[in-house]
Structure formats: C-alpha cells, structure tokens
Design an enzyme around this catalytic site. Structure first.
Site, PDB file in Angstrom:
ATOM      1  N   ASP A 190       5.848 102.601 -19.942  1.00 41.26           N
ATOM      2  CA  ASP A 190       5.106 102.777 -18.577  1.00 41.26           C
ATOM      3  C   ASP A 190       5.914 103.689 -17.918  1.00 41.26           C
ATOM      4  O   ASP A 190       7.021 104.112 -18.252  1.00 41.26           O
ATOM      5  CB  ASP A 190       4.802 101.510 -17.982  1.00 41.26           C
ATOM      6  CG  ASP A 190       4.078 101.783 -16.702  1.00 41.26           C
ATOM      7  OD1 ASP A 190       3.296 102.694 -16.595  1.00 41.26           O
ATOM      8  OD2 ASP A 190       4.188 100.725 -15.938  1.00 41.26           O
ATOM      9  N   ARG A 231      -9.791  98.447 -21.598  1.00 41.35           N
ATOM     10  CA  ARG A 231     -10.014  98.105 -20.100  1.00 41.35           C
ATOM     11  C   ARG A 231     -11.173  97.317 -19.867  1.00 41.35           C
ATOM     12  O   ARG A 231     -11.470  96.551 -19.090  1.00 41.35           O
ATOM     13  CB  ARG A 231      -9.231  98.925 -19.132  1.00 41.35           C
ATOM     14  CG  ARG A 231      -7.845  99.456 -19.164  1.00 41.35           C
ATOM     15  CD  ARG A 231      -6.961  98.269 -18.867  1.00 41.35           C
ATOM     16  NE  ARG A 231      -7.046  97.827 -17.443  1.00 41.35           N
ATOM     17  CZ  ARG A 231      -6.872  98.169 -16.535  1.00 41.35           C
ATOM     18  NH1 ARG A 231      -5.784  99.563 -16.397  1.00 41.35           N
ATOM     19  NH2 ARG A 231      -7.029  97.581 -15.218  1.00 41.35           N
ATOM     20  N   GLN A 235      -4.664  94.748 -17.234  1.00 44.02           N
ATOM     21  CA  GLN A 235      -3.976  95.572 -18.360  1.00 44.02           C
ATOM     22  C   GLN A 235      -3.353  94.787 -19.372  1.00 44.02           C
ATOM     23  O   GLN A 235      -3.538  95.162 -20.563  1.00 44.02           O
ATOM     24  CB  GLN A 235      -3.080  96.343 -17.637  1.00 44.02           C
ATOM     25  CG  GLN A 235      -2.055  97.448 -18.512  1.00 44.02           C
ATOM     26  CD  GLN A 235      -2.914  98.390 -18.994  1.00 44.02           C
ATOM     27  OE1 GLN A 235      -3.537  99.288 -18.056  1.00 44.02           O
ATOM     28  NE2 GLN A 235      -3.073  98.757 -20.276  1.00 44.02           N
ATOM     29  N   CYS A 262       0.045 102.184 -20.830  1.00 51.92           N
ATOM     30  CA  CYS A 262      -0.977 101.725 -19.871  1.00 51.92           C
ATOM     31  C   CYS A 262      -1.792 102.932 -19.334  1.00 51.92           C
ATOM     32  O   CYS A 262      -2.706 102.738 -18.964  1.00 51.92           O
ATOM     33  CB  CYS A 262      -0.694 100.724 -18.757  1.00 51.92           C
ATOM     34  SG  CYS A 262       0.615 101.219 -17.753  1.00 51.92           S
ATOM     35  N   HIS A 301       0.303  92.919 -13.542  1.00 57.82           N
ATOM     36  CA  HIS A 301      -0.950  93.896 -13.713  1.00 57.82           C
ATOM     37  C   HIS A 301      -1.789  93.193 -14.696  1.00 57.82           C
ATOM     38  O   HIS A 301      -1.716  93.566 -16.128  1.00 57.82           O
ATOM     39  CB  HIS A 301      -0.537  95.430 -14.130  1.00 57.82           C
ATOM     40  CG  HIS A 301      -1.715  96.215 -14.186  1.00 57.82           C
ATOM     41  ND1 HIS A 301      -3.002  96.072 -13.806  1.00 57.82           N
ATOM     42  CD2 HIS A 301      -1.890  97.543 -14.646  1.00 57.82           C
ATOM     43  CE1 HIS A 301      -3.881  96.838 -13.873  1.00 57.82           C
ATOM     44  NE2 HIS A 301      -3.191  97.930 -14.224  1.00 57.82           N
TER      45      HIS A 301
HETATM   46  N1  NVA Z   1       3.611 100.698 -13.015  1.00 57.70           N
HETATM   47  C1  NVA Z   1       2.704 101.298 -12.780  1.00 57.70           C
HETATM   48  C2  NVA Z   1       1.267 101.163 -13.582  1.00 57.70           C
HETATM   49  C3  NVA Z   1       0.124 102.099 -13.022  1.00 57.70           C
HETATM   50  C4  NVA Z   1      -1.193 101.615 -13.843  1.00 57.70           C
HETATM   51  C5  NVA Z   1       2.678 101.381 -11.328  1.00 57.70           C
HETATM   52  O1  NVA Z   1       2.467 100.308 -10.867  1.00 57.70           O
HETATM   53  O2  NVA Z   1       2.274 102.377 -10.565  1.00 57.70           O
HETATM   54  N1   CP Z   2      -3.456 101.504 -16.280  1.00 54.64           N
HETATM   55  C1   CP Z   2      -3.982 101.740 -15.004  1.00 54.64           C
HETATM   56  O1   CP Z   2      -4.208 100.606 -14.449  1.00 54.64           O
HETATM   57  O2   CP Z   2      -4.488 102.800 -14.623  1.00 54.64           O
HETATM   58  P1   CP Z   2      -5.183 103.260 -13.322  1.00 54.64           P
HETATM   59  O3   CP Z   2      -3.945 103.319 -12.405  1.00 54.64           O
HETATM   60  O4   CP Z   2      -5.694 104.447 -13.436  1.00 54.64           O
HETATM   61  O5   CP Z   2      -6.167 102.255 -12.742  1.00 54.64           O
END
Ligand code: NVA
Ligand code: CP
Length: 305
Positions: A223, A291, A131, A263, A128
C-alpha cells in the site's frame, strides 16, 4: 438482534467467512439481485478523498434497490463544530445506514456508539475493513482456499495492514507484516490477530526482512508509503521504505504463481514498480472490482430487514 457496526474486522468476526462467500455469490448474481434494500438510504460521510470506496458503495446500494447520499464532512455542520454524537442521532432519524471515512478512529467509534443505524467504516487511521473483505474475496477467487497460504504485507504497517492481519487470522491464512521497526502495525491488533490465528491453525508474524519474508509467499501485498493524513515527506518515506518496494527481485523470491495485490491508489516507482503492477501476477483491478461485491455483502447483511 439490535443494529450492528462494521468498524473493525473483528466486529463481524464470526460472519467473516460467510461474508466472503456472499460477496462471491453476489458477484455471480450481478443484475439479478431483486431489490432487497428497496427504500433504504445509505449516508456516506467523507473526511478524505476516495475513488473506489465512494463509487463502490454508491453502485452497491443502488444495485440492491436502495439509494446513497454523499456527504462531504467539511460541508456538514459536524465540520463546523456540531458534535459527532448529535450528528449520529440526527442522521439515524433519516437514513438506514451510515458509511464513514474518518481521519480519527475515535470519531468513528463515537459515531458507531451513538448512531441507532449500522455504521460501516470506509477507512480510518486504524483499519480499512471493507478493503480487507474485498481482498479475502479476491484471494478465494484466485486460490480457492486460505489454509496453508501465505500473504506478505510489505511497507507501512498502516490501516490496510491492520485489517489484513485480522482478516487473514480469521480465514486461517498465514501472514507476515514486513515493515520497518518504526512503522509496525498496531501492537494490540498484531497481538489479537496472533491469538485468533493460533486458534485457527495459522501463523501471524512480524518481520523487517523482505527477502526472508517473501520466501514461499502466495500473495505479496503493498500500500502507499504515505497514508492520507500522514505528515512524513516523500524523501523520508523513500529512505524508510525503499527496501520494502515490490519489484522483480522480491517477486522472484515468492512462489512462481504468486499474486500481487494493492488496495490502490498506487504510486508506481515507490511501493511497487510499474513492471510488477502491470505484470500477469498483478490482480489489482480484480481486487478493486471486488470492493463492489464486498460492499454488497456488507450492506445486505447489516441493512436488510
Ligand atoms: N493506507 C491508505 C489507504 C488508501 C485507500 C490511506 O489511509 O491513505
Ligand atoms: N482502496 C480504497 O479505499 O480506495 P479509495 O481511497 O479510492 O476509496
């Protein structure tokens, strides 16, 4: 120079410190950017839900003079059998950049390979990166520097953890990935990040011991225990991750001015307690705001003429 992608943090490794500074600069200059991306369209392809990524990319390109196009992959032909290779080539004839939130990093890589415009990851199962950029902006704002600082990531060694490993290593910050043995970060990323950190005079280590890991921490980060697409049940997750929850006991072990990051979206009572996320240590809403400034830095760098 040809088009470039941001799929992994390391795709922009050499520019990462400049991206952090550009994000901070654009934050200060909000409302006075001119229109550097006038006439440019960003396609935003989503296979999973999003609040922050979708909104911040849309606002970011709009405030830079461009336009965003939201594409729900389940309603695209790609969700009904068209190949990613064809989708990449068709979209590249219409738009100037593609942001993609994917289940599978292999689809992300293929899109990046076949598109003739920049592809920016809005998250996949491996990383990500945007992020992590917002997170580095937040840490620089709060502390002013990275060297000699220590970030401890607690919980699932997931996409967010993987990108943070690269970002901390590049910025010269120490990081501990503190996760259960069965949920460690990606082994190749952990190895690569360790090498980058060694070259930058910082330390990346893995641990399974939260009490030990949190000693002298400047940043505690967590997270969700169950990422989008994971099949683990809440009961299993609680059993596996409970000892990694950020709560008052762990916070007491860290430095007194330690900041707490997430995040978002958060699951209060699971990976973080309500008391901690609402405490003065928590910077989660500054982090979410960043962000927007991070996306601007990325869009400007990859999409301006
Ligand atoms: N680790 C989480 C991040 C969400 C922004 C996911 O992949 O669902
Ligand atoms: N942190 C993040 O990516 O959030 P969303 O899933 O809301 O985009």
């Amino acid at each position: 120079m040809g088009k470039r992608n941001l799929i992994s943090v390391v795709d922009m490794k050499d520019e990462w410190p400049a991206l952090v500074d550009l994000g901070i600069k654009l934050k200060k200059e909000r409302g006075h950017h001119g229109d550097p991306l006038k006439g440019k369209t960003l396609a935003m392809m989503f296979e999973k839900p999003s609040t922050r990524t979708r909104t911040s990319f849309d606002v970011a390109i709009t405030e830079l003079g461009g336009h965003a196009l939201y594409l729900d992959v389940s309603k695209m032909q790609m969700g009904h059998g068209e190949t990613v290779e064809d989708t990449a080539r068709v979209l590249s004839r219409f738009v100037h950049g593609i942001m993609y939130r994917a289940f599978d990093y292999k689809m992300m890589d293929k899109l990046g390979e076949w598109a003739t415009v920049p592809v920016i990851s809005g998250l996949d199962n491996l990383e990500h990166p945007c992020q992590a950029l917002a997170d580095m902006i937040t840490i620089k704002e709060k502390f002013g520097n990275f060297h000699g600082r220590k970030l401890v990531f607690l919980g699932d060694g997931n996409n967010v953890c993987n990108s943070l490993l690269y970002a901390c290593a590049i910025m010269g910050m120490d990081m501990v990935a503190c996760c259960p043995a069965t949920r460690m970060p990606n082994a190749e990323i952990l190895y690569n990040a360790t090498q980058i950190a060694n070259a930058n005079g910082s330390k990346i280590i893995a641990s399974h011991d939260p009490q030990e890991a949190c000693k002298d921490a400047d940043v505690l980060y967590t997270d969700t225990w169950i990422s989008m697409g994971d099949t683990i049940s809440v009961e299993e997750a609680v059993k596996l991750f409970q000892m990694y929850q950020i709560n008052d006991d762990l916070l007491k072990i860290a430095k007194p001015d330690c900041i707490v990051m997430h995040c978002l979206p958060a699951h209060r009572g699971q990976e973080i307690t309500n008391d901690v996320i609402e405490s003065p240590h928590s910077v989660v809403f500054d982090e979410a705001e960043n962000r927007l400034h991070a996306q601007k830095a990325v869009l400007y760098t990859l999409m301006k003429d």
